[in-house]
Design an enzyme around this catalytic site. Structure first.
Site, PDB file in Angstrom:
ATOM      1  CG  ASP A  10      -2.180  -0.906   0.937  1.00 34.34           C
ATOM      2  OD1 ASP A  10      -2.283  -1.488  -0.162  1.00 34.34           O
ATOM      3  OD2 ASP A  10      -3.015  -1.038   1.847  1.00 34.34           O
ATOM      4  CG  ASP A  49      -6.843  -0.467   0.530  1.00 34.10           C
ATOM      5  OD1 ASP A  49      -7.269  -1.622   0.754  1.00 34.10           O
ATOM      6  OD2 ASP A  49      -7.253   0.544   1.140  1.00 34.10           O
ATOM      7  CG  HIS A  51     -11.313   0.478  -0.947  1.00 32.31           C
ATOM      8  ND1 HIS A  51     -11.426  -0.811  -0.491  1.00 32.31           N
ATOM      9  CD2 HIS A  51     -10.471   1.106  -0.078  1.00 32.31           C
ATOM     10  CE1 HIS A  51     -10.686  -0.951   0.606  1.00 32.31           C
ATOM     11  NE2 HIS A  51     -10.086   0.180   0.865  1.00 32.31           N
ATOM     12  CB  SER A  57     -13.792   0.474   4.774  1.00 31.10           C
ATOM     13  OG  SER A  57     -13.175   1.084   3.655  1.00 31.10           O
ATOM     14  CG  HIS A  68      -8.811   4.750   1.772  1.00 34.09           C
ATOM     15  ND1 HIS A  68      -9.850   4.616   2.658  1.00 34.09           N
ATOM     16  CD2 HIS A  68      -8.276   3.516   1.639  1.00 34.09           C
ATOM     17  CE1 HIS A  68      -9.936   3.351   3.056  1.00 34.09           C
ATOM     18  NE2 HIS A  68      -8.998   2.661   2.442  1.00 34.09           N
ATOM     19  CE  LYS A  94      -4.412  -4.182   1.320  1.00 33.80           C
ATOM     20  NZ  LYS A  94      -5.233  -3.096   1.827  1.00 33.80           N
ATOM     21  CD  GLU A 101     -11.118  -2.438   5.533  1.00 30.90           C
ATOM     22  OE1 GLU A 101     -10.648  -2.640   4.399  1.00 30.90           O
ATOM     23  OE2 GLU A 101     -11.287  -1.300   6.015  1.00 30.90           O
ATOM     24  CB  ALA A 134      -1.153   2.027   8.087  1.00 33.59           C
ATOM     25  CB  CYS A 138      -2.157  -2.962   4.877  1.00 29.90           C
ATOM     26  SG  CYS A 138      -2.230  -4.089   3.499  1.00 29.90           S
TER      27      CYS A 138
HETATM   28  C1  VGL Z   1      -5.449   0.311   5.180  1.00 27.77           C
HETATM   29  C2  VGL Z   1      -6.872   1.724   6.269  1.00 27.77           C
HETATM   30  C3  VGL Z   1      -7.838   1.510   5.320  1.00 27.77           C
HETATM   31  C4  VGL Z   1      -4.112  -0.316   5.087  1.00 27.77           C
HETATM   32  C5  VGL Z   1      -6.396   0.082   4.220  1.00 27.77           C
HETATM   33  O1  VGL Z   1      -3.837  -0.888   4.018  1.00 27.77           O
HETATM   34  O2  VGL Z   1      -3.324  -0.232   6.044  1.00 27.77           O
HETATM   35  N1  VGL Z   1      -5.681   1.132   6.203  1.00 27.77           N
HETATM   36  N2  VGL Z   1      -7.587   0.677   4.299  1.00 27.77           N
HETATM   37 ZN    ZN Z   2      -8.774   0.618   2.512  1.00 26.73          ZN
END
Ligand code: VGL
Ligand code: ZN
Length: 183
Positions: A10, A49, A51, A57, A68, A94, A101, A134, A138
């Protein structure tokens, strides 16, 4: 290091300077690039990520996050300094299902529909080095799942960024307690 792969999690604009900008992201991207150049580590897998615009989420749907990494937007793209190392076959998406989520890159699929496990096994990889964002979400979930699947896991401390500093430290300790090497 033929049996070792790097997984970059990510490192996408929304987590770097966008809607979910994480602490330490600029340094993490720079250090990841330096690590790739210095170590010549190969293969390199990327997690993205990815979406739909109405993902469950997001705040508007009652979720915990601002919108995001929406498919087709700049925020969902890999940082330009790392994008040259990415290939389709080794990129795992993903979070594409609106109702689910997915923090773990291990649940992601490449464009051919292959799982990360399948691809790592085909390449006879036994050790995975992890850089990413993060730490608490993830990175933690991806590392835990890779370890659970039998891979040796090394997390690069200087190549991480986080939502919350306390959460970052707690996640590092949690990963070490599981048997993940943090270095
Ligand atoms: C993530 C918050 C929302 C991550 C993904 O990949 O860490 N954090 N979606
Ligand atoms: Zn996400």
């Amino acid at each position: 290091m033929k049996d070792t792969a790097l997984v970059v999690v990510d490192m996408l604009y929304d987590f770097i300077d966008g809607s979910l900008a994480c602490q330490g992201a600029d340094e993490a991207v720079k250090n990841t690039r330096d690590y790739i150049e210095q170590s010549k580590i190969y293969p390199i897998l990327f997690v993205r990520d990815h979406h739909p615009a109405n993902h469950s989420s997001f705040f508007a749907q009652g979720g915990p996050w601002p919108p995001h990494c929406v498919q087709g937007t700049h925020g969902a793209d890999i940082h330009v300094d790392l994008a040259p190392y990415a290939s389709d076959d080794l990129t795992f998406f993903k979070g594409e299902d609106v109702d689910v989520e997915q923090y773990s890159g291990f649940e992601g699929l490449n464009p051919a529909g292959q799982s990360m496990r399948e691809v790592l096994e085909l390449m006879e990889i036994s050790t995975v080095v992890i850089c990413g964002i993060a730490t608490e979400f993830c990175v933690f979930n991806t590392s835990r799942d890779l370890l659970g699947a039998g891979f040796k896991v090394i997390v690069k401390k200087d190549c991480l960024a986080w939502v919350d500093a306390e959460g970052h430290v707690k996640a590092l300790k949690g990963m070490e307690a599981l048997g993940i090497r943090v270095e």
